[in-house]
Design a protein around this motif. Structure first.
Motif, PDB file in Angstrom:
ATOM      1  N   LEU A  34       0.827  -1.218   0.000  1.00  0.00           N
ATOM      2  CA  LEU A  34       0.000   0.000   0.000  1.00  0.00           C
ATOM      3  C   LEU A  34       0.858   1.264   0.000  1.00  0.00           C
ATOM      4  CD1 LEU A  34      -2.715  -1.026   2.628  1.00  0.00           C
ATOM      5  CD2 LEU A  34      -2.725  -1.387   0.157  1.00  0.00           C
ATOM      6  N   SER A  54      -7.313  10.013  -4.044  1.00  0.00           N
ATOM      7  CA  SER A  54      -7.830   9.016  -3.125  1.00  0.00           C
ATOM      8  C   SER A  54      -7.148   7.662  -3.363  1.00  0.00           C
ATOM      9  CB  SER A  54      -9.334   8.893  -3.383  1.00  0.00           C
ATOM     10  OG  SER A  54      -9.910   8.173  -2.358  1.00  0.00           O
ATOM     11  N   GLY A  55      -6.766   7.004  -2.283  1.00  0.00           N
ATOM     12  CA  GLY A  55      -6.156   5.681  -2.393  1.00  0.00           C
ATOM     13  C   GLY A  55      -4.651   5.719  -2.588  1.00  0.00           C
ATOM     14  N   ALA A  56      -4.039   6.921  -2.562  1.00  0.00           N
ATOM     15  CA  ALA A  56      -2.592   7.033  -2.810  1.00  0.00           C
ATOM     16  C   ALA A  56      -1.758   6.486  -1.655  1.00  0.00           C
ATOM     17  CB  ALA A  56      -2.218   8.488  -3.074  1.00  0.00           C
ATOM     18  N   GLY A  57      -2.381   6.310  -0.490  1.00  0.00           N
ATOM     19  CA  GLY A  57      -1.635   5.798   0.662  1.00  0.00           C
ATOM     20  C   GLY A  57      -1.294   6.875   1.683  1.00  0.00           C
ATOM     21  N   LYS A  58      -1.928   8.032   1.567  1.00  0.00           N
ATOM     22  CA  LYS A  58      -1.618   9.153   2.461  1.00  0.00           C
ATOM     23  C   LYS A  58      -1.974   8.812   3.915  1.00  0.00           C
ATOM     24  CE  LYS A  58      -4.391  12.005   0.227  1.00  0.00           C
ATOM     25  NZ  LYS A  58      -5.053  11.083  -0.717  1.00  0.00           N
ATOM     26  N   ILE A  60      -2.807   5.777   5.261  1.00  0.00           N
ATOM     27  CA  ILE A  60      -2.140   4.561   5.737  1.00  0.00           C
ATOM     28  C   ILE A  60      -0.698   4.890   6.128  1.00  0.00           C
ATOM     29  CG2 ILE A  60      -1.165   2.366   4.890  1.00  0.00           C
ATOM     30  CD1 ILE A  60      -3.988   1.874   5.474  1.00  0.00           C
ATOM     31  N   PHE A  74      -1.258  -5.714   9.080  1.00  0.00           N
ATOM     32  CA  PHE A  74      -0.325  -4.898   8.298  1.00  0.00           C
ATOM     33  C   PHE A  74       1.121  -5.213   8.663  1.00  0.00           C
ATOM     34  CE2 PHE A  74      -4.252  -2.497   8.492  1.00  0.00           C
ATOM     35  CZ  PHE A  74      -4.393  -2.038   7.191  1.00  0.00           C
ATOM     36  N   HIS A 234      -6.274  16.666  -0.125  1.00  0.00           N
ATOM     37  CA  HIS A 234      -6.521  16.510  -1.560  1.00  0.00           C
ATOM     38  C   HIS A 234      -6.278  17.837  -2.258  1.00  0.00           C
ATOM     39  CE1 HIS A 234      -9.396  13.122  -0.666  1.00  0.00           C
ATOM     40  NE2 HIS A 234      -8.716  12.674  -1.682  1.00  0.00           N
TER      41      HIS A 234
HETATM   42  N1  LIG Z   1      -7.844  -1.129   6.558  1.00  0.00           N
HETATM   43  C1  LIG Z   1      -7.417  -1.393   5.323  1.00  0.00           C
HETATM   44  N2  LIG Z   1      -7.237  -2.655   4.903  1.00  0.00           N
HETATM   45  C2  LIG Z   1      -6.789  -2.921   3.681  1.00  0.00           C
HETATM   46  N3  LIG Z   1      -6.495  -1.996   2.752  1.00  0.00           N
HETATM   47  C3  LIG Z   1      -6.658  -0.715   3.101  1.00  0.00           C
HETATM   48  C4  LIG Z   1      -7.120  -0.336   4.403  1.00  0.00           C
HETATM   49  N4  LIG Z   1      -7.209   1.010   4.454  1.00  0.00           N
HETATM   50  C5  LIG Z   1      -6.807   1.455   3.246  1.00  0.00           C
HETATM   51  N5  LIG Z   1      -6.475   0.428   2.441  1.00  0.00           N
HETATM   52  C6  LIG Z   1      -5.988   0.534   1.052  1.00  0.00           C
HETATM   53  O1  LIG Z   1      -4.751   1.226   1.112  1.00  0.00           O
HETATM   54  C7  LIG Z   1      -4.614   2.100   0.002  1.00  0.00           C
HETATM   55  C8  LIG Z   1      -4.301   3.469   0.511  1.00  0.00           C
HETATM   56  O2  LIG Z   1      -5.400   3.941   1.282  1.00  0.00           O
HETATM   57  P1  LIG Z   1      -5.387   5.317   2.076  1.00  0.00           P
HETATM   58  O3  LIG Z   1      -6.591   5.333   2.930  1.00  0.00           O
HETATM   59  O4  LIG Z   1      -4.089   5.508   2.744  1.00  0.00           O
HETATM   60  O5  LIG Z   1      -5.537   6.366   0.892  1.00  0.00           O
HETATM   61  P2  LIG Z   1      -5.591   7.952   0.973  1.00  0.00           P
HETATM   62  O6  LIG Z   1      -4.487   8.449   0.115  1.00  0.00           O
HETATM   63  O7  LIG Z   1      -5.618   8.386   2.391  1.00  0.00           O
HETATM   64  O8  LIG Z   1      -6.979   8.249   0.249  1.00  0.00           O
HETATM   65  P3  LIG Z   1      -8.122   9.323   0.620  1.00  0.00           P
HETATM   66  O9  LIG Z   1      -7.648  10.585  -0.008  1.00  0.00           O
HETATM   67  O10 LIG Z   1      -9.333   8.764  -0.037  1.00  0.00           O
HETATM   68  O11 LIG Z   1      -8.248   9.400   2.102  1.00  0.00           O
HETATM   69  C9  LIG Z   1      -5.924   2.003  -0.779  1.00  0.00           C
HETATM   70  O12 LIG Z   1      -5.717   1.116  -1.857  1.00  0.00           O
HETATM   71  C10 LIG Z   1      -6.891   1.404   0.205  1.00  0.00           C
HETATM   72  O13 LIG Z   1      -7.845   0.607  -0.461  1.00  0.00           O
END
Ligand SMILES: Nc1ncnc2c1ncn2[C@@H]1O[C@H](COP(=O)(O)OP(=O)(O)OP(=O)(O)O)[C@@H](O)[C@H]1O
Ligand SMILES: [Mg+2]
Length: 363
Positions: A34, A54-58, A60, A74, A234
């Protein structure tokens, strides 16, 4: 001491240093990546904005830094230093204590961060009391008593811009506006006197005017209390106008990191430029915003080459062959791209690109 005899101030220890952070999640018998190889650091009173779709991993990535991901699901590798202390060198029990005494996290939605059944003032005081039993008591700081915690909580409410804090101390969250609630959340974040505050989309649930007021508040606190901030957003316009350094994430990796000032002129990564064009106020004035076509990569099927290649308008045949490395192109500016573009739209020299695979130079 320098060569000519002047005394140089020691460089401040970064409040957070992240090196080569990788996060994988267990899905059945496989591990999905991720976040990969993420590195950054923030000095006291400095600000970093982490942007990306969205989904970039910010989120996580931030949760991994703060040790908030469940280790049963994880796998997190890499180094995290908070106020100079490498978390891996601490026993597990002490790690949590260090993280809560040095770092705070402010979430997007203040309603979910607050206990709806508890008056707001005592929620701040409770955070302070919980934090006062922490390791630096040993360094001579006495634990805070209840009366003192209450007095300091009222003061904190005033510091975060809440009028008549003595009365509002007894309000329930639902009696306050969204902006006020976010100020309470920030007061809670400040209760343990953190050195760094991580904010995950701190203003996206608020109206534009309140957003600006909350960002002003965070900026003021950063300077007056020498707190470092890491703000996930964002909103590239917000990042460019308020942060000092911007880190752009795509498909779990940093694809460009650069000083925020003049980002529309200085960015050399096609993805960052596409993000810039997608917001009206950072790109060329008068030009309508242009959304980025296509979708970000799915962690289940990572592309073999540059993750942005399928959506990149500068793509070349060789972009999809191998993953590019993140390469420093000037001080404080690194790019992960086989063919970084210059402001003029011309490809830049290959001088700073990895020797293993140098792109041809356009003269
Ligand atoms: N609890 C989880 N279990 C498994 N995969 C996850 C989990 N949370 C997030 N992911 C995956 O990890 C990747 C990164 O998610 P993350 O939430 O960090 O994105 P983000 O950049 O914060 O997006 P956003 O702008 O929508 O908040 C995505 O592919 C998401 O599907
Ligand atoms: Mg997020």
């Amino acid at each position: 001491m320098t060569e000519n005899g002047t005394v140089r101030a020691p460089a401040a220890v970064p409040v957070v240093e992240v090196e080569d952070l990788t996060v994988r999640v267990r899905r059945g018998s496989t591990l999905l990546t991720l976040v990969e190889g993420l590195s950054y650091q923030v000095a006291p009173a400095r600000s970093l904005a982490i942007v990306g779709e969205s989904g970039a991993g910010k989120s996580i990535g931030i949760r991994a830094v703060l040790g908030l991901l469940d280790p049963r699901r994880f796998e997190v590798t890499g180094t995290v230093r908070l106020a100079g202390v490498d978390l891996a060198t601490l026993p597990k029990a002490k790690r949590r204590g260090l993280v809560t005494s040095v770092a705070s996290l402010v979430f997007q939605d203040p309603t979910r961060s607050l206990n709806p059944t508890m008056r707001v003032g005592p929620q701040i005081a409770e955070a302070m009391l919980a934090g006062s039993g922490r390791p630096d008591e040993a360094a001579g700081e006495p634990a805070v008593g209840r009366a003192e915690a209450r007095r300091r909580s009222v003061e904190l409410m005033r510091d975060v811009g809440i009028a008549a804090p003595e009365e509002r101390y007894f309000a329930y969250p639902h009696e306050l506006s969204g902006g006020m609630r976010q100020r309470i959340v920030i007061a809670i974040a400040l209760a343990c006197q953190p050195k760094v505050i991580f904010c995950d989309e701190p203003t996206s649930s608020l109206d534009v005017t309140t957003q600006a007021a909350i960002i002003d508040l965070l900026d003021g606190l950063r300077e007056s209390r020498s707190i470092g901030t890491v703000v996930v957003t964002h909103d590239l316009a917000l990042a460019a106008s308020r942060a000092e350094q911007v880190l752009v994430m795509y498909g779990g990796q940093a694809v460009e990191t650069l000083p925020a000032k003049g980002i529309a002129r200085t960015s050399r990564m096609p993805y960052t430029q596409a993000l810039i064009r997608a917001v009206p106020d950072v790109g060329t004035p008068g030009r309508p915003p242009r959304p980025i076509e296509g979708l970000p990569p799915d962690p289940r099927t990572p592309p073999p080459g540059c993750a942005f290649a399928p959506r990149c308008e500068h793509v070349r045949d060789d972009c999809a062959e191998e993953r590019p490395a993140l390469v420093e192109v000037s001080t404080g500016h690194s790019v992960r791209c086989w063919h970084p573009v210059a402001v003029t739209g011309q490809e830049t020299t290959a001088a700073n690109l990895p020797a293993a695979r140098q792109p041809e130079v356009t003269r």
